[in-house]
Every structure is written in C-alpha cells, then in structure tokens.
Design an enzyme around this catalytic site. Structure first.
Site, PDB file in Angstrom:
ATOM      1  N   VAL A 238      34.679  40.002  33.765  1.00 46.14           N
ATOM      2  CA  VAL A 238      34.591  39.488  35.221  1.00 46.14           C
ATOM      3  C   VAL A 238      35.951  39.099  35.923  1.00 46.14           C
ATOM      4  O   VAL A 238      36.149  37.975  36.436  1.00 46.14           O
ATOM      5  CB  VAL A 238      33.703  37.973  35.172  1.00 46.14           C
ATOM      6  CG1 VAL A 238      32.023  38.215  34.978  1.00 46.14           C
ATOM      7  CG2 VAL A 238      34.126  37.080  34.340  1.00 46.14           C
ATOM      8  N   HIS A 239      36.449  40.191  35.930  1.00 44.02           N
ATOM      9  CA  HIS A 239      37.723  40.206  36.438  1.00 44.02           C
ATOM     10  C   HIS A 239      37.993  39.457  37.769  1.00 44.02           C
ATOM     11  O   HIS A 239      38.968  38.870  38.110  1.00 44.02           O
ATOM     12  CB  HIS A 239      38.495  41.621  36.684  1.00 44.02           C
ATOM     13  CG  HIS A 239      38.148  42.682  35.468  1.00 44.02           C
ATOM     14  ND1 HIS A 239      38.893  42.616  34.364  1.00 44.02           N
ATOM     15  CD2 HIS A 239      37.226  43.461  35.338  1.00 44.02           C
ATOM     16  CE1 HIS A 239      38.436  43.418  33.749  1.00 44.02           C
ATOM     17  NE2 HIS A 239      37.326  44.070  34.024  1.00 44.02           N
ATOM     18  N   ASP A 240      37.140  39.874  38.695  1.00 48.51           N
ATOM     19  CA  ASP A 240      37.248  39.301  39.945  1.00 48.51           C
ATOM     20  C   ASP A 240      36.932  38.010  40.189  1.00 48.51           C
ATOM     21  O   ASP A 240      37.427  37.243  41.010  1.00 48.51           O
ATOM     22  CB  ASP A 240      36.362  40.253  41.083  1.00 48.51           C
ATOM     23  CG  ASP A 240      36.451  41.614  40.782  1.00 48.51           C
ATOM     24  OD1 ASP A 240      35.399  42.342  40.359  1.00 48.51           O
ATOM     25  OD2 ASP A 240      37.559  42.288  41.128  1.00 48.51           O
TER      26      ASP A 240
END
Ligand code: RIB
Ligand code: CA
Length: 312
Positions: A238-240
């Site tokens: 869930v980079h963002d």
C-alpha cells in the site's frame, strides 16, 4: 488548521484508497486533485479519478486536473494488478465529465492561490509536477513541500530489477522534480514494501453494509488475488497510503537527507534512484528520504480513516 494538499495520482487501487480516506480526513483540505498516467493510461486514470470523486461526493469539491500522457509513455504498467480499467472491474458511473483543466495548470493555480501553504503529494509518475514547474518556473519556491511515493534506494525495484514504477514511468520528469529547490520527501520501496495489507486486515475495513465498505472490499479482494497470482505474496503493498500517512503525520517517519539522482538511461538501470552515501558526496543533498515508519500507527490510521469516511 487542516493541511492543504494537492493529490496527484494514478488510480489504481491504492491511490483510490488514499482518496477514499483523504476526502473525509478533517486534518487535510484537498485543494486540487490531478490524474496522471501510470498504473493505467492517462485517460483511464482521469476517468477513474472523476468517477471516484462523484462516488465519494466529498464535502468540498476540489478542482480537478487531467494529466495527459507522458512524452515517452512507459512500455510497462500495472494493469496486471489493478485490472485493465485500473479499479479491478468496479464499474463506477461517471455521470458528468466535469470540465477539467490540464493538470499542470491546476497544480500551478492551486499553489499560487496560497503560496507556501500547499503541499504536493505525488502518488504516481511525476509527469504533471515536472510540466507544472516547466510551465511556471517561479512555482517551486511557492510549494510548501513535495512528498513523493517512489524510488528504491536499496537497489531492489518493483517494475524492473532496480527501478520503482513511479520513477521508471517518467524518468525525465523525475529528474526535473528531484532537482527542484523546494523541500522534498521521498517515500521509497525500502519502507513501503516493509509492510503489507493482509487478507485478514479486511476485517478491520468498514462493513460491506456501508456503501464505501462495499467499494473497498470490491477493490481490495481482487488486488490481493492478483498479488498472490503475480508475486506469490499473501498480502499487497500500500505504497500510496503509506506516503499519505507520512505527509499527514511526518513525526511517524524517520528521514535522512541524501543526494539522490535519477538514472535516465540504461537497458537495466533506467529509473534507478541512486543515493551518493560517500563521506564527501559528489552531488548536493537534495531530498529527505524516509528510512523508517511507525508501521502500527500507519496501519491503525488507515483503518480508522477508512471507517471515518464510510460512516461520515
Ligand atoms: O511503485 C508503486 C507505485 O507505482 C504506487 O504509487 C502505485 O500506485 C504505482 O503508481
Ligand atoms: Ca500510485
């Protein structure tokens, strides 16, 4: 006082989750929303952003900017994770194609509207930001802070063996943005791949009885399946969302100011973010790099934020 932010994104599942959370986060005011080509082509990203805004119907409707394709469209994207439509087949209606302006103009106008008070959160390739500063050279000194989800300093990429996707997808834009004189923070794979959203985390999501809960489950379940199929991982990155949490809660991140340059060529090396860690670096220290995050706090804030949005 809410933090004023511009969200530049390429929805994409996790970008969409950031919007679902941020749209009802009382600690931020989204002053503009811009789409950029990345996970999916620019026109699909634009359609998804518009559809998400219409679905969420946020209390304050931010200005919408539409990003056009990069000068050199990348040969790779992330439709194998996000589906060909970028939202895992969740068919959101786009009732009215609101009049939207070019992303680079919307970014420039939003920053100029409140100089030194607006932060830019870049969740996709840096095409729009680079075009905004080329179009408006005075802009960088009016931007409060640029947060960038992207890069990989430990040398392990995700879209190629050594490059992270957002940088890889528009290396010349990245090179322009990394050289800007304003305050910048990079949230690289080194930290964003250190935690995963696991299948059992869906138990902490808003109930599917809620409108937003139903959307989130329909977005995340296929994405988890695709991560398992494509990468053999039990969870998804869930980079963002992590980049969003760093921007909103900077005290949850440990950073180090480093000289970081972008490799713009090379069959194997294009898109690398290279830090000069020598005692006397050749390049100027140009960006704060997140080296550690408070994972539990980030995860809790994601669940609480989505629940707040679902039950607003
Ligand atoms: O490398 C991960 C990044 O690329 C994320 O922002 C994802 O949404 C894609 O844009
Ligand atoms: Ca993204």
């Amino acid at each position: 006082m809410p933090k004023k932010i511009i969200l530049d994104m390429d929805p994409g599942i996790v970008d969409a989750m950031v919007l679902c959370l941020a749209a009802f986060d009382p600690t931020v005011e989204i002053v503009a929303l811009t789409s950029v080509g990345g996970n999916v082509p620019a026109e699909t990203s634009a359609k998804n952003l518009q559809a998400l805004v219409e679905f969420l119907d946020p209390p304050r409707l931010p200005r919408l900017g539409i990003g056009s394709p990069p000068d050199e469209p990348p040969s790779l994207d992330y439709r194998h994770i996000h589906g060909t439509d970028g939202l895992c087949g969740v068919d959101l209606p786009v009732a009215s194609r609101r009049s939207a302006h070019p992303a680079e103009k919307v970014i420039s106008d939003a920053v100029r509207n409140d100089p030194e008070n607006v932060m830019l959160l870049c969740l996709g390739p840096l095409t729009n930001v680079a075009r905004a500063v080329i179009r408006d050279p005075q802009l960088p000194k009016m931007i409060r802070h640029i947060y960038i989800a992207g890069g990989a300093l430990n040398g392990r990429g995700n879209i190629t063996p050594c490059a992270e996707f957002n940088i890889y997808a528009d290396v010349h834009a990245a090179k322009t943005v990394f050289r800007l004189p304003c305050t910048k923070t990079l949230v690289p794979l080194d930290v964003t791949e250190s935690m995963e959203l696991l299948p059992n985390h869906l138990e902490n999501f808003p109930s599917e009885e809620t409108r937003l809960g139903k959307l989130l489950h329909h977005l995340v379940r296929p994405a988890l399946h695709n991560y398992r199929q494509c990468y053999g991982l039990e969870g998804m990155h869930v980079h963002d969302l992590i980049a969003y949490m760093v921007a909103v809660h900077p005290s949850w991140a440990t950073t180090e100011e480093l000289p970081v340059q972008i490799e713009t060529s090379g069959y194997l090396t294009r898109g690398m973010t290279i830090a000069d860690r020598r005692s006397i670096p050749e390049f100027p220290r140009n960006i704060e790099v997140v080296t550690k995050i408070k994972k539990k706090a980030v995860l809790q804030a994601i669940f609480q934020g989505l629940d707040r949005s679902a039950n607003r």
